[in-house]
Design a protein around this motif. Structure first.
Motif, mmCIF file in Angstrom:
data_model
loop_
_atom_site.group_PDB
_atom_site.id
_atom_site.type_symbol
_atom_site.label_atom_id
_atom_site.label_comp_id
_atom_site.label_asym_id
_atom_site.label_seq_id
_atom_site.Cartn_x
_atom_site.Cartn_y
_atom_site.Cartn_z
ATOM 1 N N ARG A 234 6.359 -14.332 17.163
ATOM 2 C CA ARG A 234 5.985 -12.916 17.444
ATOM 3 C C ARG A 234 4.409 -12.628 17.247
ATOM 4 N NH1 ARG A 234 10.156 -13.520 19.874
ATOM 5 N NH2 ARG A 234 11.806 -12.091 20.018
ATOM 6 N N PRO A 235 3.709 -11.721 17.744
ATOM 7 C CA PRO A 235 2.556 -11.390 17.619
ATOM 8 C C PRO A 235 2.388 -10.945 16.140
ATOM 9 C CG PRO A 235 2.847 -10.636 19.496
ATOM 10 C CD PRO A 235 4.296 -11.001 19.054
ATOM 11 N N LYS A 236 1.576 -11.454 15.460
ATOM 12 C CA LYS A 236 1.293 -10.760 13.902
ATOM 13 C C LYS A 236 0.036 -10.533 13.478
ATOM 14 C CE LYS A 236 4.578 -14.769 12.806
ATOM 15 N NZ LYS A 236 4.311 -15.579 14.208
ATOM 16 N N LEU A 237 -0.182 -9.451 12.997
ATOM 17 C CA LEU A 237 -1.322 -8.985 12.445
ATOM 18 C C LEU A 237 -1.297 -8.983 10.755
ATOM 19 C CD1 LEU A 237 -4.177 -7.626 12.956
ATOM 20 C CD2 LEU A 237 -3.016 -5.072 12.795
ATOM 21 N N PHE A 238 -2.473 -9.581 10.172
ATOM 22 C CA PHE A 238 -2.151 -9.916 8.856
ATOM 23 C C PHE A 238 -3.456 -9.049 8.265
ATOM 24 C CE2 PHE A 238 -0.096 -13.779 10.206
ATOM 25 C CZ PHE A 238 0.835 -13.986 9.023
ATOM 26 N N LEU A 239 -3.237 -8.256 7.429
ATOM 27 C CA LEU A 239 -4.092 -7.438 6.593
ATOM 28 C C LEU A 239 -3.980 -7.462 5.066
ATOM 29 C CD1 LEU A 239 -3.188 -4.139 8.843
ATOM 30 C CD2 LEU A 239 -5.134 -5.610 9.141
ATOM 31 N N ASP A 240 -5.215 -7.222 4.650
ATOM 32 C CA ASP A 240 -5.261 -6.966 3.037
ATOM 33 C C ASP A 240 -5.384 -5.563 2.856
ATOM 34 O OD1 ASP A 240 -5.016 -9.811 2.649
ATOM 35 O OD2 ASP A 240 -7.331 -10.160 2.949
ATOM 36 N N TYR A 241 -4.872 -5.282 1.534
ATOM 37 C CA TYR A 241 -4.968 -3.854 0.991
ATOM 38 C C TYR A 241 -6.310 -3.506 0.987
ATOM 39 C CZ TYR A 241 -4.670 -0.230 -2.353
ATOM 40 O OH TYR A 241 -4.901 0.969 -2.977
ATOM 41 N N GLU A 242 -7.133 -4.681 0.430
ATOM 42 C CA GLU A 242 -8.660 -4.463 0.202
ATOM 43 C C GLU A 242 -9.516 -3.940 1.430
ATOM 44 O OE1 GLU A 242 -6.900 -6.605 -2.995
ATOM 45 O OE2 GLU A 242 -6.781 -6.946 -1.048
ATOM 46 N N MET A 243 -8.890 -4.522 2.719
ATOM 47 C CA MET A 243 -9.626 -4.327 3.648
ATOM 48 C C MET A 243 -9.535 -2.624 3.995
ATOM 49 S SD MET A 243 -8.294 -7.543 6.192
ATOM 50 C CE MET A 243 -8.674 -7.051 7.561
ATOM 51 N N ILE A 244 -8.224 -2.201 3.958
ATOM 52 C CA ILE A 244 -8.125 -0.677 3.978
ATOM 53 C C ILE A 244 -8.829 0.065 3.214
ATOM 54 C CG2 ILE A 244 -6.204 0.985 3.977
ATOM 55 C CD1 ILE A 244 -4.191 -1.069 5.058
ATOM 56 N N GLU A 245 -9.149 -0.475 2.150
ATOM 57 C CA GLU A 245 -9.936 0.396 1.127
ATOM 58 C C GLU A 245 -11.296 0.531 1.448
ATOM 59 O OE1 GLU A 245 -8.484 0.640 -3.342
ATOM 60 O OE2 GLU A 245 -9.125 -1.668 -2.822
ATOM 61 N N THR A 246 -11.830 -0.629 2.044
ATOM 62 C CA THR A 246 -13.354 -0.720 2.194
ATOM 63 C C THR A 246 -13.696 -0.435 3.683
ATOM 64 O OG1 THR A 246 -13.077 -3.212 2.690
ATOM 65 C CG2 THR A 246 -13.686 -2.404 0.435
ATOM 66 N N SER A 247 -12.703 -0.667 4.462
ATOM 67 C CA SER A 247 -12.994 -0.617 6.068
ATOM 68 C C SER A 247 -12.011 0.371 6.841
ATOM 69 C CB SER A 247 -13.279 -2.026 6.812
ATOM 70 O OG SER A 247 -14.299 -2.618 5.910
ATOM 71 N N LEU A 248 -11.539 1.318 6.472
ATOM 72 C CA LEU A 248 -10.072 1.834 7.046
ATOM 73 C C LEU A 248 -10.375 2.110 8.562
ATOM 74 C CD1 LEU A 248 -7.318 3.169 6.625
ATOM 75 C CD2 LEU A 248 -8.319 5.446 6.047
ATOM 76 N N ALA A 249 -11.600 2.660 8.935
ATOM 77 C CA ALA A 249 -11.813 3.043 10.327
ATOM 78 C C ALA A 249 -11.482 1.712 11.107
ATOM 79 C CB ALA A 249 -12.901 3.652 10.517
ATOM 80 N N THR A 250 -11.983 0.512 10.778
ATOM 81 C CA THR A 250 -11.973 -0.835 11.424
ATOM 82 C C THR A 250 -10.499 -1.227 11.465
ATOM 83 O OG1 THR A 250 -14.177 -1.134 10.890
ATOM 84 C CG2 THR A 250 -12.992 -2.841 11.607
ATOM 85 N N VAL A 251 -9.821 -1.042 10.397
ATOM 86 C CA VAL A 251 -8.444 -1.708 10.343
ATOM 87 C C VAL A 251 -7.657 -0.625 11.338
ATOM 88 C CG1 VAL A 251 -6.599 -1.685 8.683
ATOM 89 C CG2 VAL A 251 -8.629 -2.527 7.965
#
Length: 226
Positions: free
Chosen positions: A151-168
């Motif tokens: 299945r299609p998967k998107l892997f995210l790090d919590y730290e990415m959300i903290e620093t780049s929320l708009a992009t994520v």
């Protein structure tokens, strides 16, 4: 929790923790007057009750909740019921363990919750060490299961959300086949739980494992036993 709320506001289903015990009891009470039902019946009921008008259905599942499902179903089969899978992890396992320690001690699992005790919490290096080990083991197990799921998967790090929320946020909407809307249109007022005290605990833990900081034991011996 903030990201789940944003998805709900955007119309990507109502992806909350349906495998938490109180949610499950509530759903079962509604559909079967509290009498036990099978896992497949519960899953079907969720889809019927919580699929939104635009045909989106989602579930949020913590690592612990997901791995516990193995006693009721095939984890691979469970994941294959979904068209998209978003995997959120945290690179900084020490910070994650400290957050878990403070939440466990205070009862404040979200930044908007009131604690039942001192909001700061007590430094417990044994708890932190055990949780770091547990989080690493859980993540390895889950990633092994994910490799078996086509299945299609998107892997995210919590730290990415903290620093780049708009992009994520843009990437998440594109992944879910949603027309992107600006992050400010759906973001909530939840704030970070980490603060100066969490950073202090992290410094103390690093000193502790180097033998530079002797933390008090969990249950100090009484004077009579000395």
């Amino acid at each position: 929790a903030e990201q789940v709320d944003m998805l709900q506001r955007r119309g990507a289903g109502i992806p909350i923790e349906y495998f938490k015990s109180h949610y499950r009891l509530d759903i079962v009470a509604r559909i079967n007057r509290g009498r036990p039902i099978s896992f497949s019946e519960y899953s079907d009921a969720l889809r019927s009750l919580r699929t939104t008008e635009n045909a989106y259905f989602g579930i949020k599942c913590t690592s612990h909740q997901f791995l516990r499902l193995e006693s009721e179903c095939s984890l691979q089969g469970f994941l294959e019921n979904f068209d998209h899978i978003i995997v959120l992890s945290r690179r900084n396992k020490l910070a994650q363990a400290i957050s878990a320690m403070r939440a466990q001690q205070t009862g404040a699992w979200l930044s908007t919750m009131q604690s039942n005790a001192n909001q700061v919490g007590t430094f417990d290096p044994l708890f932190i060490s055990e949780r770091i080990r547990r989080f690493i083991a859980q993540e390895r197990t889950i990633r092994a299961v994910l490799k078996t799921v086509d299945r299609p998967k998107l892997f995210l790090d919590y730290e990415m959300i903290e620093t780049s929320l708009a992009t994520v946020w843009h990437d998440v909407q594109a992944f879910l086949d949603l027309e992107p809307v600006p992050v400010d249109d759906v973001r909530t007022d939840l704030t970070r739980q980490a603060d100066a005290q969490s950073l202090n605990f992290a410094r103390r833990y690093l000193r502790h494992i180097q033998g530079l900081d002797r933390a008090a034991p969990r249950n100090p011996p009484s004077k009579e036993s000395l």
